[in-house]
Write an enzyme that holds these catalytic residues in place. Structure first.
Site, mmCIF file in Angstrom:
data_model
loop_
_atom_site.group_PDB
_atom_site.id
_atom_site.type_symbol
_atom_site.label_atom_id
_atom_site.label_comp_id
_atom_site.label_asym_id
_atom_site.label_seq_id
_atom_site.Cartn_x
_atom_site.Cartn_y
_atom_site.Cartn_z
ATOM 1 N N GLU A 143 42.029 39.313 38.179
ATOM 2 C CA GLU A 143 42.111 37.879 37.954
ATOM 3 C C GLU A 143 42.925 37.541 36.712
ATOM 4 O OE1 GLU A 143 38.397 35.910 37.454
ATOM 5 O OE2 GLU A 143 39.137 34.018 38.246
ATOM 6 N N ASP A 144 42.737 38.345 35.666
ATOM 7 C CA ASP A 144 43.320 37.959 34.385
ATOM 8 C C ASP A 144 44.583 38.731 33.999
ATOM 9 O OD1 ASP A 144 41.133 36.352 34.300
ATOM 10 O OD2 ASP A 144 40.008 37.570 32.837
#
Ligand code: MN
Length: 723
Positions: free
Chosen positions: A86-87
């Site tokens: 996600e990051d």
């Protein structure tokens, strides 16, 4: 700012591996080390609100997973990688390649449910649905998410206030109840206390302060309470651990609200726990006895050992009056019972949570999931458990949702009709269509896990026989069959009504045996088939009631010959008497009782006109020896086409179809008409008398021969006065 030197990183990794090895049965150290390195690489330029390197977050989550909810090494790897996709720039494909598809799938699941709550209404059905579904797909998704949330809550003080409240609210409303459902009792309490801290800051602080301010006092008190107990237990040679603590802040707060009082008035703020280092539950009762010798118990004893809670929670709860008259709650349990209670099996959800799901199947399922946790002991093989867990979920069952987000568990291959009946039998009965994920689909469409199913109903819709071919659940099958049977009853009743109305109209009465014969003649199995055929307009009632009605015309039980003779003679065109004697009254002699077809002769009497005898009448032969001149030529009327009535006696074995054989044989033989028929059946002996119209004796004899050909018929005789 903390520097993650290589040396420090090695220490961190060693700690993690050590924790893993002490809690898990099998540890792939290489896999965990690689995940550790990838996580560090991926997050090395990120920092948390606290200023810490971001990597410490996934690392701490991995520590929580390994130590507080140990399941397997894959969960630990996922914890390390849970924020990577996600990051950072690393993709799921990369993780699948570097680790395994399994790891990638769980990471993906964690990422997806993270998005579920962000900035949205938590009670929204869609979110609820997604959460449940992710649980269904792999329980490790939820475990890692719990650990992630727990660590975020523990470090929430560094986050802006508004965000604090949002996260705390999610935690209180979603995570804590679910942790409870999974029996993760310890995590549940911590999540509740932490969210309470950020949501009701003032109250939390007040209670915390009060508890803290009395800490020394409490510790002194606990010591005072515990020491005589410890001494006594040691004297008895027991091995145990005894601890005292203040209750959880949130539970104290709830108690204050409930009792509407202040903390000073709550006596049992204290909870003492005695954990016995033995697997013998009897020692718990022994300890209870020791406790009660020292302190007077009050009437608040609960024995969850002999009667465990439904979720297998086991412990003795006992409240006694301690020093200074204070109430103290004591929990007594074995080490194993304690492990179960802390590690996620002693769930209080069933009793304490008003969870928005009354479905007993849902409870059953959660129970089952919890059993999985319970069984994951070091000695077990978690991988096998997990794969059987997934197997069960994927192979036998699907989970579909109502538009409101309620979960329905159904067998695989279930259809919208199964779903409808699962909701309510009336929904099933009136189910006319379905929307699956917003699209209209046929009723036999196979549902899949995660489908959102909206059943369309119509009052005019009724279950269809074809539904039985595709429904999967017992409930749907049983309900459809029940409806169809009731429908059949309704059809039969309506056919019966039509039939009875018709009989009433033509003023006809059927005896049961006559009716049975009619049903057999129509080659129907039973009365119900007969009525159903009428209801479905498959029988022409006029046709049924017309000619064959003669067959079943009501006759006396035994057809007396005299009656028959009268009938036979009256249906004949009469007697033709020699011209010289026309005008003289004639009647039939009682001695020989001639019937049409018999050769006859007239005999002139005094006062009684002409007596008609059979030509072979013994009586007559005797009389004419002297008075031959008294004989008169007479004949049955011989008008062309005239027929007369003759009687036939038939005896045979009463077998199904015999009656129809007789009537068919007669009616199909030279267009013979049946005038009347009388049938009796006794002890499987069939006796019948048939009155038929025949043209002459020859016709009659040939008919008799024909009937004799049936092997079930013993005898066929002409109906005769002498017989
Ligand atoms: Mn995270």
């Amino acid at each position: 700012m903390q520097e993650l030197t290589e040396k420090y990183r090695k220490e961190l990794l060693d700690d993690l591996l050590k924790i893993c090895k002490s809690h898990l049965s099998k540890v792939d150290e290489d896999m965990i080390s690689r995940a550790f390195k990838l996580s560090f690489e991926a997050h090395k330029n990120d920092f948390r609100s606290s200023g810490e390197p971001y990597f410490l977050h996934p690392y701490q989550v991995a520590i929580i997973v390994a130590s507080e909810m140990p399941l397997d090494d894959i969960s630990v790897v996922v914890a390390l990688l849970h924020d990577v996709v996600e990051d950072t720039d690393f993709s799921l494909e990369f993780i699948a390649k570097e680790f395994s598809q399994e790891v990638a799938d769980i990471v993906d699941g964690v990422t997806k449910i993270s998005g579920v709550f962000t900035g949205q209404d938590l009670t929204q059905a869609e979110n609820y649905r997604k959460l449940l579904l992710s649980m269904i797909k792999d329980i490790r998704v939820i475990l890692v998410k719990f650990a992630d949330r727990l660590h975020n809550m523990r470090t929430l003080e560094f986050v802006p206030q508004l965000k604090q409240r949002r996260i705390a609210k999610e935690t209180k409303e979603i995570y804590a109840p679910f942790a409870n459902r999974f029996g993760l009792g310890k995590i549940k309490w911590e999540l509740e206390d932490l969210s309470f801290k950020y949501l009701n800051h003032k109250e939390y602080d007040q209670i915390a302060r009060q508890i803290k301010s009395k800490r020394r006092e409490r510790e002194t008190y606990i010591k005072k309470f515990v020491s005589p107990l410890e001494q006594k237990l040691r004297e008895h040679g027991l091995k145990f651990e005894i601890s005292g603590r203040a209750k959880h802040i949130y539970s104290i707060f709830k108690k204050l609200l409930k009792l509407n009082t202040t903390i000073d008035n709550i006596y049992d703020l204290l909870a003492i726990r005695i954990i016995i280092e033995s697997n013998d539950p009897n020692e718990c009762y022994y300890v209870l006895g020791v406790v009660n010798q020292i302190y007077n118990p009050i009437d608040r004893f609960k024995d969850y050992i002999s009667i465990p809670k439904k979720n297998n929670y086991q412990s003795i709860h006992n409240t006694v009056i301690g020093p200074d008259g204070k109430h103290v709650e004591i929990q007594i349990r074995t080490r194993k019972m304690h492990e179960i209670a802390e590690k996620g099996v002693a769930a209080h959800w069933k009793y304490k949570e008003s969870f928005n799901q009354t479905d007993s199947e849902m409870e059953e399922w959660v129970n089952w999931v919890r059993d999985i946790f319970q069984n994951v002991e070091k000695t077990e093989a978690p991988k096998e458990l997990l794969s059987s867990f997934k197997l069960n979920l994927y192979q036998d069952e699907i989970y579909a949702f109502t538009p409101k987000g309620d979960l329905r568990r159904l067998p695989k291959k279930s259809t919208p009709v199964d779903f409808a009946f699962d909701i309510h039998s009336n929904v099933g009965y009136n189910c006319i269509g379905a929307k699956v994920n917003g699209k209209i689909v046929p009723l036999n469409t196979m549902l899949h896990s995660g489908d959102q199913v909206d059943i369309i109903t119509s009052k005019n819709q009724k279950p269809n026989k074809n539904w039985l071919q595709f429904v999967e659940t017992h409930k749907a099958k049983a309900n459809i069959r029940k409806y169809l049977n009731q429908e059949e009853d309704r059809v039969i009743q309506s056919g019966k009504d039509i039939w009875e109305k018709k009989l009433k109209k033509i003023k006809k009465i059927f005896q049961q045996d006559e009716f049975d014969k009619l049903v057999r003649r129509l080659k129907l199995d039973n009365n119900s088939q007969f009525y159903a055929a009428i209801a479905h307009n498959k029988l022409d009632l006029d046709e049924i009631l017309a000619p064959p009605a003669k067959i079943v015309e009501k006759l006396p039980e035994e057809l007396e010959f005299n009656d028959f003779a009268r009938v036979a003679r009256s249906s004949n065109k009469g007697i033709v008497v020699d011209r010289d004697y026309s005008g003289i009254e004639h009647n039939f002699a009682r001695c020989c009782n001639p019937i049409p077809g018999d050769p006859i002769v007239g005999y002139i009497t005094i006062g009684e006109g002409i007596k008609i005898h059979r030509r072979d009448c013994n009586n007559l032969i005797h009389m004419v020896k002297t008075d031959e001149h008294k004989l008169v030529t007479v004949n049955w009327s011989t008008d062309k086409g005239a027929s007369f009535v003759a009687g036939i006696n038939i005896r045979g074995e009463d077998k199904p179809g015999l009656l129809s054989f007789i009537s068919n044989s007669i009616t199909s033989f030279n267009n013979t008409n049946i005038k009347a028929m009388n049938i009796t059946s006794k002890d499987s002996l069939f006796t019948g008398t048939v009155a038929v119209f025949v043209n002459d004796l020859d016709h009659l004899n040939r008919l008799i021969e024909r009937l004799k050909k049936n092997k079930d018929i013993f005898s066929v005789e002409r109906f005769d006065a002498t017989s």
